[in-house]
Design an enzyme around this catalytic site. Sequence first.
Site, PDB file in Angstrom:
ATOM      1  CE  LYS A 134      -1.143   2.698   0.483  1.00  0.00           C
ATOM      2  NZ  LYS A 134      -2.025   3.880   0.513  1.00  0.00           N
ATOM      3  CG  ASN A 155       1.948   5.925  -2.516  1.00  0.00           C
ATOM      4  OD1 ASN A 155       3.010   6.540  -2.510  1.00  0.00           O
ATOM      5  ND2 ASN A 155       0.849   6.405  -3.077  1.00  0.00           N
ATOM      6  CG  ASP A 191      -1.444   7.465  -0.354  1.00  0.00           C
ATOM      7  OD1 ASP A 191      -1.772   7.240  -1.533  1.00  0.00           O
ATOM      8  OD2 ASP A 191      -1.102   6.571   0.441  1.00  0.00           O
TER       9      ASP A 191
END
Length: 262
Positions: free
Chosen positions: A66, A87, A102
Amino acid sequence: MSKQFAVIGNPIEQSRSPELHHAFAEKTGLELHYSKRLAPLDGFDASMHEFFAQGGAGMNVTVPFKEQAFAACAVLSERAKIAKAVNTLWMQDGQLHGDNTDGQGLVEAIQALDWILHNASILIIGAGGATRGVIYPLAQAGVKKIVIANRTLARAEQLIADLKEAVPETDLSALSLEALQGNFDIVINATSASLSGDALILPEALQFKQAYEMAYGKPSSFLDQAKARGVPTSEGFGMLVGQAIESFRIWNGIKPELKDFL
Ligand code: ATR
């Protein structure tokens, strides 16, 4: 040919992203193909660029890439800049774009549980990348106070120093694990303790109404202790579905309903 998507990581076999994205596509009537892509530990950039050169429409990025994905992007969302991790990737006007879904995934998972974030007081245990990624989305959802408790106190203090300008309306403070105490609406375990099978101790002086474990599918002493207190709990499958839904929305312009996939 249908649009091509992929998730890249190492390891990648465990990823649930293809089944989630195929389920979203079925529900929304879109045609797409979503695969898993194993990149060598030193081969993220080459594998990612090859995917887009072959016409890939969008790519999710998981451990351990990431931060490399963040570094590779020409255009970043505000929340990706703050998380310093990406991501979700796509090409637009010949430029690699990156976002981080996220934190929004966590926000939506908590909202789907009907736990209230507006004006809430939240304790996050852990001060690694997982915590960094959720502070800004939680603040945007109206959380009033966030205490970050960490085994290494200096790391929590550093994270707060880094993030406080990004969330001026939210009261941020740090605590060591030994000094864990106070009254909170929600406590979130963002440590990797349950992934490594380690115990976390929640002392009596720590009171909370709801408990969220970011990991899922692993024994968790954090969840065991919360359940023993009789408070509502959840583990991180909802967050996983939530981040996938947000990536799907960015790429396809349609947002599936999280509750349909829990
Ligand atoms: P991630 O990106 O998943 O957040 P990380 O950056 O390695 O992973 O951070 C892991 C976090 O879990 C850290 O906050 C770590 O605490 P330290 O900063 O003190 O290392 C925390 N952690 C891991 N194992 C733990 C344990 N057994 N007890 C308490 N905290 C633990």
